[in-house]
Design a protein around this motif. Sequence first.
Motif, mmCIF file in Angstrom:
data_model
loop_
_atom_site.group_PDB
_atom_site.id
_atom_site.type_symbol
_atom_site.label_atom_id
_atom_site.label_comp_id
_atom_site.label_asym_id
_atom_site.label_seq_id
_atom_site.Cartn_x
_atom_site.Cartn_y
_atom_site.Cartn_z
ATOM 1 N N PRO A 110 15.486 5.380 -13.001
ATOM 2 C CA PRO A 110 14.303 5.599 -13.844
ATOM 3 C C PRO A 110 13.671 4.446 -13.836
ATOM 4 O O PRO A 110 12.281 4.263 -13.908
ATOM 5 N N PHE A 111 14.119 3.229 -13.980
ATOM 6 C CA PHE A 111 13.606 2.096 -14.105
ATOM 7 C C PHE A 111 12.754 1.722 -12.940
ATOM 8 O O PHE A 111 11.389 1.136 -12.959
ATOM 9 N N VAL A 112 13.284 1.755 -11.802
ATOM 10 C CA VAL A 112 12.735 1.598 -10.517
ATOM 11 C C VAL A 112 11.642 2.513 -10.243
ATOM 12 O O VAL A 112 10.508 2.186 -9.926
ATOM 13 N N ASP A 113 11.587 3.907 -10.556
ATOM 14 C CA ASP A 113 10.786 4.951 -10.400
ATOM 15 C C ASP A 113 9.486 4.487 -11.326
ATOM 16 O O ASP A 113 8.229 4.722 -10.847
ATOM 17 N N LEU A 114 9.591 4.099 -12.689
ATOM 18 C CA LEU A 114 8.786 3.735 -13.517
ATOM 19 C C LEU A 114 7.870 2.574 -13.126
ATOM 20 O O LEU A 114 6.719 2.285 -13.244
ATOM 21 N N SER A 115 8.569 1.521 -12.402
ATOM 22 C CA SER A 115 7.811 0.488 -11.735
ATOM 23 C C SER A 115 6.925 0.592 -10.786
ATOM 24 O O SER A 115 5.875 0.410 -10.822
ATOM 25 N N ILE A 116 7.475 1.750 -9.928
ATOM 26 C CA ILE A 116 6.629 1.862 -8.848
ATOM 27 C C ILE A 116 5.609 3.014 -9.096
ATOM 28 O O ILE A 116 4.270 2.578 -8.618
ATOM 29 N N ASN A 159 3.908 2.847 -12.249
ATOM 30 C CA ASN A 159 2.966 2.020 -12.740
ATOM 31 C C ASN A 159 2.083 1.349 -11.778
ATOM 32 O O ASN A 159 0.930 1.193 -11.800
ATOM 33 N N GLU A 160 2.799 0.720 -10.854
ATOM 34 C CA GLU A 160 1.807 -0.068 -9.761
ATOM 35 C C GLU A 160 1.075 0.768 -8.984
ATOM 36 O O GLU A 160 0.028 0.530 -8.699
ATOM 37 N N THR A 216 9.273 7.757 -3.782
ATOM 38 C CA THR A 216 9.198 7.240 -2.729
ATOM 39 C C THR A 216 8.207 7.942 -1.907
ATOM 40 O O THR A 216 7.148 7.079 -1.055
ATOM 41 N N ALA A 217 8.030 9.351 -1.824
ATOM 42 C CA ALA A 217 7.013 9.883 -1.121
ATOM 43 C C ALA A 217 5.730 9.637 -1.757
ATOM 44 O O ALA A 217 4.730 9.367 -0.910
ATOM 45 N N LYS A 218 5.423 9.448 -2.957
ATOM 46 C CA LYS A 218 4.122 9.363 -3.492
ATOM 47 C C LYS A 218 3.667 7.687 -2.955
ATOM 48 O O LYS A 218 2.561 7.519 -2.697
ATOM 49 N N ALA A 219 4.682 6.803 -3.066
ATOM 50 C CA ALA A 219 4.250 5.671 -2.576
ATOM 51 C C ALA A 219 3.854 5.478 -1.179
ATOM 52 O O ALA A 219 2.988 4.723 -0.689
#
Length: 66
Positions: A14-20, A22-23, A57-60
């Motif tokens: 959840p932390f990694v997902d939120l960080s990505i 947000n950016e 990851t797909a969205k990024a």
Amino acid sequence: MAEVESLDPIDLQPFVDLSIVNELDVVEQDPAVADKYGAYFRSLFASWAQVASAQVTAKARQVLGF
């Protein structure tokens, strides 16, 4: 001295997902950010792909093209 805190494995995704996310929001609001920092974000988010959710990851990949 800076304090370091380790996340429990259950909190990491959840932390990694939120960080990505947000950016990605910043990049979508101001494409100049992608021009300036896109290579950094592509490299960072690719290295986090094993931890991030498949959807994030797909969205990024869609937004940043990696």
